[in-house]
Motif scaffolding. Sequence first.
Motif, PDB file in Angstrom:
ATOM      1  N   ALA A  12     -16.231 -12.265  -3.339  1.00 48.91           N
ATOM      2  CA  ALA A  12     -15.972 -12.280  -4.781  1.00 48.91           C
ATOM      3  C   ALA A  12     -15.182 -11.044  -5.204  1.00 48.91           C
ATOM      4  CB  ALA A  12     -17.288 -12.362  -5.551  1.00 48.91           C
ATOM      5  N   GLU A  13     -15.503  -9.894  -4.631  1.00 48.58           N
ATOM      6  CA  GLU A  13     -14.779  -8.663  -4.974  1.00 48.58           C
ATOM      7  C   GLU A  13     -13.340  -8.721  -4.486  1.00 48.58           C
ATOM      8  OE1 GLU A  13     -17.303  -5.704  -3.262  1.00 48.58           O
ATOM      9  OE2 GLU A  13     -18.866  -5.994  -4.786  1.00 48.58           O
ATOM     10  N   ALA A  14     -13.122  -9.281  -3.300  1.00 38.21           N
ATOM     11  CA  ALA A  14     -11.755  -9.410  -2.771  1.00 38.21           C
ATOM     12  C   ALA A  14     -10.934 -10.354  -3.645  1.00 38.21           C
ATOM     13  CB  ALA A  14     -11.790  -9.911  -1.326  1.00 38.21           C
ATOM     14  N   TRP A  15     -11.544 -11.470  -4.068  1.00 38.67           N
ATOM     15  CA  TRP A  15     -10.835 -12.412  -4.943  1.00 38.67           C
ATOM     16  C   TRP A  15     -10.465 -11.728  -6.263  1.00 38.67           C
ATOM     17  CZ3 TRP A  15      -9.018 -17.308  -4.121  1.00 38.67           C
ATOM     18  CH2 TRP A  15      -8.540 -17.978  -5.255  1.00 38.67           C
ATOM     19  N   LEU A  16     -11.413 -11.010  -6.839  1.00 36.11           N
ATOM     20  CA  LEU A  16     -11.163 -10.327  -8.109  1.00 36.11           C
ATOM     21  C   LEU A  16     -10.040  -9.306  -7.960  1.00 36.11           C
ATOM     22  CD1 LEU A  16     -11.982  -9.902 -11.060  1.00 36.11           C
ATOM     23  CD2 LEU A  16     -13.660  -8.211 -10.255  1.00 36.11           C
ATOM     24  N   ARG A  17     -10.075  -8.533  -6.877  1.00 36.06           N
ATOM     25  CA  ARG A  17      -8.992  -7.560  -6.647  1.00 36.06           C
ATOM     26  C   ARG A  17      -7.647  -8.243  -6.512  1.00 36.06           C
ATOM     27  NH1 ARG A  17      -8.050  -4.238  -2.586  1.00 36.06           N
ATOM     28  NH2 ARG A  17      -9.310  -5.312  -1.048  1.00 36.06           N
ATOM     29  N   GLY A  18      -7.641  -9.372  -5.798  1.00 39.52           N
ATOM     30  CA  GLY A  18      -6.376 -10.079  -5.584  1.00 39.52           C
ATOM     31  C   GLY A  18      -5.757 -10.589  -6.864  1.00 39.52           C
ATOM     32  N   VAL A  19      -6.566 -11.230  -7.713  1.00 37.66           N
ATOM     33  CA  VAL A  19      -6.002 -11.852  -8.919  1.00 37.66           C
ATOM     34  C   VAL A  19      -5.845 -10.872 -10.076  1.00 37.66           C
ATOM     35  CG1 VAL A  19      -6.840 -14.134  -8.258  1.00 37.66           C
ATOM     36  CG2 VAL A  19      -8.255 -12.699  -9.764  1.00 37.66           C
ATOM     37  N   ARG A  20      -6.420  -9.652  -9.935  1.00 39.45           N
ATOM     38  CA  ARG A  20      -6.212  -8.629 -10.958  1.00 39.45           C
ATOM     39  C   ARG A  20      -5.138  -7.626 -10.567  1.00 39.45           C
ATOM     40  NH1 ARG A  20      -6.945  -9.889 -15.546  1.00 39.45           N
ATOM     41  NH2 ARG A  20      -7.230  -7.737 -16.211  1.00 39.45           N
ATOM     42  N   ASP A  21      -4.597  -7.798  -9.363  1.00 38.56           N
ATOM     43  CA  ASP A  21      -3.548  -6.888  -8.889  1.00 38.56           C
ATOM     44  C   ASP A  21      -2.298  -7.007  -9.776  1.00 38.56           C
ATOM     45  OD1 ASP A  21      -2.241  -5.196  -6.722  1.00 38.56           O
ATOM     46  OD2 ASP A  21      -0.947  -6.965  -6.751  1.00 38.56           O
ATOM     47  N   PRO A  22      -1.698  -5.896 -10.187  1.00 39.02           N
ATOM     48  CA  PRO A  22      -0.530  -5.962 -11.078  1.00 39.02           C
ATOM     49  C   PRO A  22       0.627  -6.793 -10.520  1.00 39.02           C
ATOM     50  CG  PRO A  22      -1.400  -3.731 -11.007  1.00 39.02           C
ATOM     51  CD  PRO A  22      -2.147  -4.515  -9.961  1.00 39.02           C
ATOM     52  N   ASP A  23       0.838  -6.751  -9.211  1.00 39.01           N
ATOM     53  CA  ASP A  23       1.942  -7.530  -8.647  1.00 39.01           C
ATOM     54  C   ASP A  23       1.643  -9.027  -8.729  1.00 39.01           C
ATOM     55  OD1 ASP A  23       4.570  -7.288  -7.315  1.00 39.01           O
ATOM     56  OD2 ASP A  23       3.558  -8.391  -5.721  1.00 39.01           O
ATOM     57  N   PHE A  24       0.387  -9.406  -8.481  1.00 37.11           N
ATOM     58  CA  PHE A  24       0.002 -10.814  -8.651  1.00 37.11           C
ATOM     59  C   PHE A  24       0.215 -11.234 -10.100  1.00 37.11           C
ATOM     60  CE2 PHE A  24      -3.059 -13.982 -10.046  1.00 37.11           C
ATOM     61  CZ  PHE A  24      -2.912 -14.984  -9.110  1.00 37.11           C
ATOM     62  N   ARG A  25      -0.231 -10.409 -11.035  1.00 35.97           N
ATOM     63  CA  ARG A  25      -0.149 -10.752 -12.454  1.00 35.97           C
ATOM     64  C   ARG A  25       1.279 -10.768 -12.969  1.00 35.97           C
ATOM     65  NH1 ARG A  25      -4.495  -6.985 -15.283  1.00 35.97           N
ATOM     66  NH2 ARG A  25      -3.741  -8.111 -17.128  1.00 35.97           N
ATOM     67  N   VAL A  76      -1.406 -11.892  -1.179  1.00 38.39           N
ATOM     68  CA  VAL A  76      -1.849 -10.942  -0.158  1.00 38.39           C
ATOM     69  C   VAL A  76      -2.313  -9.669  -0.860  1.00 38.39           C
ATOM     70  CG1 VAL A  76      -1.121  -9.562   1.845  1.00 38.39           C
ATOM     71  CG2 VAL A  76      -0.271 -11.910   1.560  1.00 38.39           C
ATOM     72  N   LEU A  77      -3.431  -9.119  -0.416  1.00 34.32           N
ATOM     73  CA  LEU A  77      -3.944  -7.882  -0.999  1.00 34.32           C
ATOM     74  C   LEU A  77      -2.960  -6.737  -0.771  1.00 34.32           C
ATOM     75  CD1 LEU A  77      -7.682  -8.233   0.063  1.00 34.32           C
ATOM     76  CD2 LEU A  77      -6.800  -8.265  -2.287  1.00 34.32           C
ATOM     77  N   PRO A  78      -2.895  -5.779  -1.681  1.00 35.70           N
ATOM     78  CA  PRO A  78      -1.884  -4.695  -1.588  1.00 35.70           C
ATOM     79  C   PRO A  78      -1.861  -3.979  -0.250  1.00 35.70           C
ATOM     80  CG  PRO A  78      -2.975  -4.618  -3.715  1.00 35.70           C
ATOM     81  CD  PRO A  78      -3.702  -5.661  -2.910  1.00 35.70           C
ATOM     82  N   GLU A  79      -3.049  -3.689   0.304  1.00 34.71           N
ATOM     83  CA  GLU A  79      -3.101  -2.923   1.549  1.00 34.71           C
ATOM     84  C   GLU A  79      -2.633  -3.716   2.760  1.00 34.71           C
ATOM     85  OE1 GLU A  79      -7.360  -4.520   0.882  1.00 34.71           O
ATOM     86  OE2 GLU A  79      -5.673  -3.802  -0.342  1.00 34.71           O
ATOM     87  N   ALA A  80      -2.481  -5.031   2.625  1.00 32.84           N
ATOM     88  CA  ALA A  80      -2.067  -5.875   3.754  1.00 32.84           C
ATOM     89  C   ALA A  80      -0.601  -6.292   3.664  1.00 32.84           C
ATOM     90  CB  ALA A  80      -2.953  -7.113   3.826  1.00 32.84           C
TER      91      ALA A  80
END
Length: 200
Positions: free
Chosen positions: A34-47, A113-117
Amino acid sequence: MARTCERSLSSAVPEPHGHGLRLRAWDPESDADAEAWLRGVRDPDFRRWNTPLRPVTDIDGAREMLRARALDAADGRSVSFRITDADSGTTLGHIGVNQIDHGLKRACVGYWVLPEARGRGVASRSLLLAARWAFGELGTHRMELDHALGHEASCRVAERCGFRYEGTMRGALFQQERRDAFRDAHLHARLATDPEPAVP
């Protein structure tokens, strides 16, 4: 009881693997997922490039979204994969085979993709895996991929993975952070009969 039900839905999702990755089910009851999903969809580049119909702003919203996706998978409407490193199991991002039309043998694919990856070919490798699974196991004939006009990184991923550019769809996506204005999108697609590209 709800926890058992969610876990059984997740366990039904296949785990395609290769290219140093394993695609796994998201577990709505896992704090880490759940935390990974939240980080992914709240990431500025995703948004910048995506404005979902239902915004996710907190951990409860992330769990609710993952539960909804698990139900969609159980009903055959879509399959959501957590992209993980094959060796460590570390979550790297998400890829979904969505809007599955079993009659027309068509589906859409989306990923983040998460920022660190980023910068390691994770999107391309996971797209190749998901496409191989959809064409093989799911029996899909056509897979579509679209992205907001100007999203050059996503365009490169699509073309690298054999998703040919087919045109520009006018007003197909929401504008950034808005649901009352629209922007154009590039449409890419790949057929089961197209050759599978080499791993990038």
